[in-house]
Motif scaffolding. Structure first.
Motif, PDB file in Angstrom:
ATOM      1  N   LEU A  17     -55.944  79.720 -38.693  1.00 32.75           N
ATOM      2  CA  LEU A  17     -55.967  78.602 -37.743  1.00 32.75           C
ATOM      3  C   LEU A  17     -57.337  79.054 -36.795  1.00 32.75           C
ATOM      4  CD1 LEU A  17     -52.263  77.493 -36.546  1.00 32.75           C
ATOM      5  CD2 LEU A  17     -54.120  76.260 -37.834  1.00 32.75           C
ATOM      6  N   VAL A  18     -57.315  80.378 -36.613  1.00 34.91           N
ATOM      7  CA  VAL A  18     -58.290  80.620 -35.704  1.00 34.91           C
ATOM      8  C   VAL A  18     -59.658  80.310 -36.218  1.00 34.91           C
ATOM      9  CG1 VAL A  18     -59.394  82.908 -34.838  1.00 34.91           C
ATOM     10  CG2 VAL A  18     -57.008  82.607 -34.365  1.00 34.91           C
ATOM     11  N   GLY A  19     -59.844  80.815 -37.283  1.00 37.47           N
ATOM     12  CA  GLY A  19     -61.162  80.303 -38.223  1.00 37.47           C
ATOM     13  C   GLY A  19     -61.405  78.995 -38.141  1.00 37.47           C
ATOM     14  N   MET A  20     -60.447  77.968 -38.409  1.00 40.77           N
ATOM     15  CA  MET A  20     -60.513  76.565 -38.086  1.00 40.77           C
ATOM     16  C   MET A  20     -61.049  76.239 -36.828  1.00 40.77           C
ATOM     17  SD  MET A  20     -57.641  74.896 -40.443  1.00 40.77           S
ATOM     18  CE  MET A  20     -56.328  75.919 -40.255  1.00 40.77           C
ATOM     19  N   ARG A  21     -60.564  76.683 -35.764  1.00 42.46           N
ATOM     20  CA  ARG A  21     -60.801  76.335 -34.388  1.00 42.46           C
ATOM     21  C   ARG A  21     -62.267  76.899 -34.070  1.00 42.46           C
ATOM     22  NH1 ARG A  21     -55.262  77.514 -33.018  1.00 42.46           N
ATOM     23  NH2 ARG A  21     -54.284  75.551 -32.673  1.00 42.46           N
ATOM     24  N   GLU A  22     -62.692  77.878 -34.493  1.00 46.65           N
ATOM     25  CA  GLU A  22     -63.776  78.591 -34.273  1.00 46.65           C
ATOM     26  C   GLU A  22     -64.921  77.538 -34.912  1.00 46.65           C
ATOM     27  OE1 GLU A  22     -64.003  82.502 -35.692  1.00 46.65           O
ATOM     28  OE2 GLU A  22     -63.004  83.125 -33.708  1.00 46.65           O
ATOM     29  N   ARG A  23     -64.824  77.200 -36.214  1.00 40.46           N
ATOM     30  CA  ARG A  23     -65.661  76.493 -36.981  1.00 40.46           C
ATOM     31  C   ARG A  23     -65.786  75.144 -36.190  1.00 40.46           C
ATOM     32  NH1 ARG A  23     -63.025  76.792 -41.577  1.00 40.46           N
ATOM     33  NH2 ARG A  23     -64.127  78.630 -42.221  1.00 40.46           N
ATOM     34  N   ALA A  24     -64.860  74.445 -35.719  1.00 41.53           N
ATOM     35  CA  ALA A  24     -64.972  73.079 -34.993  1.00 41.53           C
ATOM     36  C   ALA A  24     -65.837  73.543 -33.605  1.00 41.53           C
ATOM     37  CB  ALA A  24     -63.490  72.782 -34.751  1.00 41.53           C
ATOM     38  N   SER A  25     -65.509  74.439 -33.230  1.00 47.00           N
ATOM     39  CA  SER A  25     -66.103  74.863 -31.858  1.00 47.00           C
ATOM     40  C   SER A  25     -67.556  74.983 -31.965  1.00 47.00           C
ATOM     41  CB  SER A  25     -65.689  76.213 -31.225  1.00 47.00           C
ATOM     42  OG  SER A  25     -66.275  76.238 -29.920  1.00 47.00           O
ATOM     43  N   ALA A  85     -49.049  69.078 -38.905  1.00 48.50           N
ATOM     44  CA  ALA A  85     -50.388  68.396 -39.015  1.00 48.50           C
ATOM     45  C   ALA A  85     -51.707  69.199 -38.384  1.00 48.50           C
ATOM     46  CB  ALA A  85     -50.436  67.177 -38.095  1.00 48.50           C
ATOM     47  N   VAL A  86     -52.804  69.153 -39.099  1.00 46.14           N
ATOM     48  CA  VAL A  86     -54.143  69.948 -38.691  1.00 46.14           C
ATOM     49  C   VAL A  86     -55.036  68.722 -38.511  1.00 46.14           C
ATOM     50  CG1 VAL A  86     -55.890  71.155 -39.425  1.00 46.14           C
ATOM     51  CG2 VAL A  86     -53.511  71.967 -39.948  1.00 46.14           C
ATOM     52  N   ARG A  87     -55.761  68.657 -37.227  1.00 42.51           N
ATOM     53  CA  ARG A  87     -56.630  67.512 -37.065  1.00 42.51           C
ATOM     54  C   ARG A  87     -57.827  67.974 -36.497  1.00 42.51           C
ATOM     55  NH1 ARG A  87     -54.275  64.433 -33.442  1.00 42.51           N
ATOM     56  NH2 ARG A  87     -55.488  65.366 -31.561  1.00 42.51           N
ATOM     57  N   LEU A  88     -58.970  67.766 -37.368  1.00 41.42           N
ATOM     58  CA  LEU A  88     -60.406  68.181 -36.864  1.00 41.42           C
ATOM     59  C   LEU A  88     -61.205  66.824 -36.624  1.00 41.42           C
ATOM     60  CD1 LEU A  88     -62.619  70.189 -37.073  1.00 41.42           C
ATOM     61  CD2 LEU A  88     -63.024  69.396 -39.356  1.00 41.42           C
ATOM     62  N   GLU A  89     -61.523  67.223 -35.468  1.00 43.52           N
ATOM     63  CA  GLU A  89     -62.446  66.092 -34.720  1.00 43.52           C
ATOM     64  C   GLU A  89     -64.073  66.451 -34.649  1.00 43.52           C
ATOM     65  OE1 GLU A  89     -60.508  64.137 -31.633  1.00 43.52           O
ATOM     66  OE2 GLU A  89     -59.184  63.208 -32.947  1.00 43.52           O
ATOM     67  N   LEU A  90     -64.994  66.002 -35.236  1.00 43.34           N
ATOM     68  CA  LEU A  90     -66.224  66.441 -34.945  1.00 43.34           C
ATOM     69  C   LEU A  90     -67.257  65.319 -34.885  1.00 43.34           C
ATOM     70  CD1 LEU A  90     -66.795  68.786 -38.253  1.00 43.34           C
ATOM     71  CD2 LEU A  90     -66.092  69.585 -35.808  1.00 43.34           C
ATOM     72  N   PRO A  91     -68.163  65.578 -33.748  1.00 48.18           N
ATOM     73  CA  PRO A  91     -69.122  64.406 -33.310  1.00 48.18           C
ATOM     74  C   PRO A  91     -69.996  64.267 -34.446  1.00 48.18           C
ATOM     75  CG  PRO A  91     -69.656  66.425 -32.230  1.00 48.18           C
ATOM     76  CD  PRO A  91     -68.244  66.650 -32.832  1.00 48.18           C
ATOM     77  N   ARG A  92     -70.318  63.007 -34.461  1.00 42.20           N
ATOM     78  CA  ARG A  92     -71.487  62.582 -35.438  1.00 42.20           C
ATOM     79  C   ARG A  92     -72.993  62.589 -34.812  1.00 42.20           C
ATOM     80  NH1 ARG A  92     -70.252  57.656 -39.304  1.00 42.20           N
ATOM     81  NH2 ARG A  92     -71.750  58.773 -40.575  1.00 42.20           N
TER      82      ARG A  92
END
Length: 93
Positions: free
Chosen positions: A59-67, A86-93
Motif C-alpha cells: 500500500l505504501v508503494g501504491m500511494r507513493e506511485r500515485a503521489s 477496495a483499492v481506488r487509484l485516481e490520476l489526472p489526465r
C-alpha cells in the motif's frame, strides 16, 4: 501513467490473493476527461481463511506511485453490509 495503473492493479490483486484467499476480485478502469480511475475490489475471505500478515509496503508503494503522478490512492474495507476491500487509484489526465 499506464505503468502506474498496471503496477497498482498487480499489487492490489496480489494483496487480495494474499489477504483474502478465495475471494472474487473485480477491476474497473474508467477514463474521464480529466481523470483515470482504477478500482480493484474483492469480496473478502471467510474469517477462517483471512490472512492479516504482511509488511504493509504494498500500500505504501501504491500511494507513493500515485503521489508522484499528482494522484491519490484510497484503500480500505467496503462499506457494510458489503464485505471485502477496495483499492481506488485516481490520476489526472
Amino acid at each position: 501513467m499506464a505503468q502506474a495503473v498496471i503496477r497498482t492493479a498487480q499489487e492490489a490483486i496480489t494483496n487480495a490473493h494474499r489477504h483474502a484467499p478465495g475471494a472474487k476480485v473485480s477491476l474497473l478502469l474508467e477514463y474521464q476527461d480529466q481523470l483515470v480511475r482504477l478500482t480493484v475490489t474483492d469480496t473478502g475471505a471467510p474469517a477462517a481463511h483471512r490472512n492479516e500478515s504482511g509488511s504493509g509496503m504494498g500500500l505504501v508503494g501504491m500511494r507513493e506511485r500515485a503521489s508522484l503522478l499528482d494522484g491519490t490512492l484510497h484503500a480500505g474495507p467496503l462499506e457494510p453490509p458489503a464485505r471485502g476491500w477496495a483499492v481506488r487509484l485516481e490520476l489526472p489526465r
